[in-house]
Design a protein around this motif. Structure first.
Motif, PDB file in Angstrom:
ATOM      1  N   LYS A  40     -43.572  23.797   2.426  1.00 24.23           N
ATOM      2  CA  LYS A  40     -43.253  24.744   3.452  1.00 24.23           C
ATOM      3  C   LYS A  40     -41.792  25.308   2.877  1.00 24.23           C
ATOM      4  O   LYS A  40     -41.239  24.838   1.805  1.00 24.23           O
ATOM      5  CB  LYS A  40     -42.788  23.550   4.576  1.00 24.23           C
ATOM      6  N   LYS A  41     -41.542  26.259   3.338  1.00 27.23           N
ATOM      7  CA  LYS A  41     -40.262  27.139   3.161  1.00 27.23           C
ATOM      8  C   LYS A  41     -39.027  26.164   3.038  1.00 27.23           C
ATOM      9  O   LYS A  41     -38.218  26.380   2.320  1.00 27.23           O
ATOM     10  CB  LYS A  41     -40.065  28.256   4.004  1.00 27.23           C
ATOM     11  N   SER A  42     -39.021  25.278   4.049  1.00 28.48           N
ATOM     12  CA  SER A  42     -37.769  24.324   3.957  1.00 28.48           C
ATOM     13  C   SER A  42     -37.780  23.428   3.022  1.00 28.48           C
ATOM     14  O   SER A  42     -36.806  22.387   2.642  1.00 28.48           O
ATOM     15  CB  SER A  42     -37.803  23.491   5.440  1.00 28.48           C
ATOM     16  N   GLU A  43     -39.095  23.318   2.196  1.00 28.04           N
ATOM     17  CA  GLU A  43     -38.935  22.284   0.969  1.00 28.04           C
ATOM     18  C   GLU A  43     -38.975  22.918  -0.390  1.00 28.04           C
ATOM     19  O   GLU A  43     -39.196  22.478  -1.392  1.00 28.04           O
ATOM     20  CB  GLU A  43     -40.380  21.635   1.266  1.00 28.04           C
ATOM     21  N   GLY A  46     -35.187  28.322  -3.582  1.00 26.52           N
ATOM     22  CA  GLY A  46     -35.941  28.962  -4.869  1.00 26.52           C
ATOM     23  C   GLY A  46     -37.144  28.795  -5.162  1.00 26.52           C
ATOM     24  O   GLY A  46     -38.288  28.909  -4.141  1.00 26.52           O
ATOM     25  N   THR A  47     -37.553  28.472  -6.215  1.00 26.18           N
ATOM     26  CA  THR A  47     -38.822  27.879  -7.022  1.00 26.18           C
ATOM     27  C   THR A  47     -38.833  26.450  -6.847  1.00 26.18           C
ATOM     28  O   THR A  47     -39.989  25.788  -6.910  1.00 26.18           O
ATOM     29  CB  THR A  47     -39.120  28.670  -8.219  1.00 26.18           C
ATOM     30  N   GLU A  48     -37.774  25.782  -6.893  1.00 24.80           N
ATOM     31  CA  GLU A  48     -37.778  24.258  -7.007  1.00 24.80           C
ATOM     32  C   GLU A  48     -38.128  23.422  -5.872  1.00 24.80           C
ATOM     33  O   GLU A  48     -37.835  24.065  -4.769  1.00 24.80           O
ATOM     34  CB  GLU A  48     -36.227  23.682  -7.224  1.00 24.80           C
ATOM     35  N   VAL A  49     -39.237  22.760  -6.088  1.00 22.54           N
ATOM     36  CA  VAL A  49     -39.913  21.836  -4.757  1.00 22.54           C
ATOM     37  C   VAL A  49     -38.810  20.638  -4.479  1.00 22.54           C
ATOM     38  O   VAL A  49     -38.432  19.877  -5.420  1.00 22.54           O
ATOM     39  CB  VAL A  49     -40.866  21.505  -5.154  1.00 22.54           C
ATOM     40  N   ILE A  50     -38.510  20.640  -3.237  1.00 20.47           N
ATOM     41  CA  ILE A  50     -37.605  19.525  -2.630  1.00 20.47           C
ATOM     42  C   ILE A  50     -38.445  18.632  -2.015  1.00 20.47           C
ATOM     43  O   ILE A  50     -39.163  18.808  -1.007  1.00 20.47           O
ATOM     44  CB  ILE A  50     -36.402  20.161  -1.960  1.00 20.47           C
ATOM     45  N   GLY A  51     -38.481  17.352  -2.274  1.00 20.14           N
ATOM     46  CA  GLY A  51     -39.273  16.378  -1.626  1.00 20.14           C
ATOM     47  C   GLY A  51     -40.463  15.830  -2.538  1.00 20.14           C
ATOM     48  O   GLY A  51     -41.300  16.740  -3.049  1.00 20.14           O
ATOM     49  N   HIS A  53     -43.198  14.621  -1.509  1.00 20.64           N
ATOM     50  CA  HIS A  53     -44.508  14.776  -0.934  1.00 20.64           C
ATOM     51  C   HIS A  53     -44.789  16.125  -0.753  1.00 20.64           C
ATOM     52  O   HIS A  53     -45.412  16.377   0.517  1.00 20.64           O
ATOM     53  CB  HIS A  53     -45.094  13.853   0.097  1.00 20.64           C
ATOM     54  N   ALA A  54     -43.848  17.129  -0.837  1.00 23.61           N
ATOM     55  CA  ALA A  54     -43.827  18.495  -0.628  1.00 23.61           C
ATOM     56  C   ALA A  54     -45.151  19.195  -0.708  1.00 23.61           C
ATOM     57  O   ALA A  54     -45.646  20.248   0.042  1.00 23.61           O
ATOM     58  CB  ALA A  54     -42.589  19.244  -1.069  1.00 23.61           C
ATOM     59  N   ILE A  55     -45.986  19.132  -2.038  1.00 24.52           N
ATOM     60  CA  ILE A  55     -46.918  19.557  -2.329  1.00 24.52           C
ATOM     61  C   ILE A  55     -48.291  18.761  -1.838  1.00 24.52           C
ATOM     62  O   ILE A  55     -48.177  17.516  -2.273  1.00 24.52           O
ATOM     63  CB  ILE A  55     -47.090  19.761  -3.692  1.00 24.52           C
ATOM     64  N   PRO A  56     -48.955  19.102  -0.917  1.00 26.80           N
ATOM     65  CA  PRO A  56     -49.989  18.749  -0.286  1.00 26.80           C
ATOM     66  C   PRO A  56     -51.017  17.943  -1.236  1.00 26.80           C
ATOM     67  O   PRO A  56     -51.437  18.648  -2.355  1.00 26.80           O
ATOM     68  CB  PRO A  56     -50.647  19.450   0.724  1.00 26.80           C
ATOM     69  N   GLU A  57     -51.354  16.648  -1.114  1.00 29.53           N
ATOM     70  CA  GLU A  57     -52.332  15.927  -2.001  1.00 29.53           C
ATOM     71  C   GLU A  57     -51.486  15.366  -3.452  1.00 29.53           C
ATOM     72  O   GLU A  57     -51.983  14.601  -4.202  1.00 29.53           O
ATOM     73  CB  GLU A  57     -53.613  16.667  -2.422  1.00 29.53           C
ATOM     74  N   TRP A  58     -50.367  15.736  -3.616  1.00 30.89           N
ATOM     75  CA  TRP A  58     -49.746  15.449  -4.811  1.00 30.89           C
ATOM     76  C   TRP A  58     -48.447  14.672  -4.588  1.00 30.89           C
ATOM     77  O   TRP A  58     -47.757  14.789  -3.531  1.00 30.89           O
ATOM     78  CB  TRP A  58     -49.249  16.604  -5.745  1.00 30.89           C
TER      79      TRP A  58
END
Length: 369
Positions: A40-43, A46-51, A53-58
């Protein structure tokens, strides 16, 4: 007395009962294996993923980026090989997915990877207790993306596949890009009365990504116990390439091997033999029809015998049959193939001769060339 449940309570109980009955993984892309389902945009920062479980299934750890095709890093344009999105693993970053597999079965993992600005990148791929380190210093394709395979034997019903960047760069955004993670069940072939080689036709091997045409790399230093190419070992510093008839010329069947790095790409198999007995090894040498042209030589070794098979490639496909006769000196004989020369295509990508349809018979058996 009959108990009555509301439909919502019944569905909840059914879900609880079915937790342990998730479907087994099938051949093909893993769930969200191409990362097209993103955070989600809130996660995103920039390009860094926060969380985690932010990427579904991973599940992610460390500095992981969600990269859109066409993203620029300085003057470097990042290209995604399939779809619109990929992920990038920074220093000590990893992605993990839990897989429901069949205990005792063999599986091959296929995925796309690209080097960015680091020079000594390598990936650690693991499914407990197995792991492998895949070097990425050599780029085999011209577009920067290579497709790798790695295999494991499942020791549990539920296993965690982890792809981990072990690098330590000053800039964490210099890690490798990952895309299109897929799986395939492997069925280890056996020798027969018609062929003492296992998987001599190379028909059993890793999954081919359907939207790519660059073949699959079998990494260096792969042993036969857990090889994505059952029966075979890659005993060399560089990979060999697994190719299919949908995108390349293949002498026989649907699969073959392209030796893409000269003497640094050595493909081997150890076979059972009877000391003092004479054997005949036959195989096909050709080109993949991929514009890899030039004077090629494939060298084959067995026991104390060797043969060099020349092949003039026009890069349009074709092959010839070759023979090596030898006398076994031990109960096990190592068969080895490599290319005498290095070859590149006009776009700079590595290429080389193709080998296929490898057969080994004792001389008392009828031989058809």
């Amino acid at each position: 007395m009959m108990l009555r449940f509301s439909s919502s309570i019944f569905l909840l109980l059914l879900a609880i009962v079915n937790v342990g009955f998730a479907a087994k993984i099938k051949d093909g892309l893993l769930p969200n294996g191409n990362f097209e389902l993103g955070p989600k945009k809130s996660e995103l920062k920039g390009t860094e993923v926060i969380g985690r479980h932010a990427i579904p299934e991973w599940e992610i750890t460390g500095f992981v980026e969600y990269i859109e095709s066409g993203h620029k890093q300085g003057d470097m344009l990042l290209v995604v090989p399939e779809g619109y999105y990929a992920i990038r693993l920074g220093n000590e970053a990893s992605i993990k997915q839990r897989l429901n597999v069949t205990k005792g079965m063999y599986y091959s993992i296929t995925f796309s990877a690209a080097r960015t600005c680091a020079q000594e990148e390598q990936l650690n791929v693991s499914v407990t207790p197995d792991f492998g380190v895949l070097p990425m210093q050599t780029m085999y394709s011209s577009d920067g993306w290579d497709i790798y395979a790695w295999a494991f034997q499942a020791e549990f019903e539920l296993v965690d596949l982890v792809i981990h960047n072990t690098g330590q760069e000053e800039d964490p955004a210099c890690g490798p890009l990952i895309d299109s993670v897929a799986i395939r069940i492997l069925y280890p072939p056996k020798m027969t009365s018609q062929n003492l080689m296992k998987n001599g036709d190379f028909e059993e091997g890793p999954y081919f990504l359907p939207n790519t045409s660059s073949g699959v790399l079998i990494p260096p230093n792969i042993e036969d116990d857990h090889s994505p190419l059952p029966g075979w070992m890659v005993e060399s510093l560089k990979a060999v390439k697994y190719i299919d008839s949908d995108h390349f010329f293949v002498p026989q069947g649907k699969r073959a091997i392209e030796i893409v790095a000269g003497k640094e790409s050595a493909l081997a198999q150890t076979v059972r033999t009877i000391p003092g007995k004479t054997y005949t090894l036959t195989f096909s040498v050709g080109d993949a029809g991929n514009a890899c042209a030039g004077s090629m030589i494939v060298e084959a070794f067995a026991s104390r015998s060797t043969v060099k098979i020349p092949y003039e490639s026009k890069g349009t496909g074709g092959y010839k049959r070759a023979v090596l006769k030898f006398t076994a000196e031990a109960a096990r004989t190592r068969i080895v193939f490599f290319s005498t020369f290095y070859h590149t295509k006009t776009d700079g990508s590595l290429c080389g001769p193709v080998i296929d349809d490898v057969k080994l018979l004792s001389v008392r058996n009828p031989l058809r060339l």
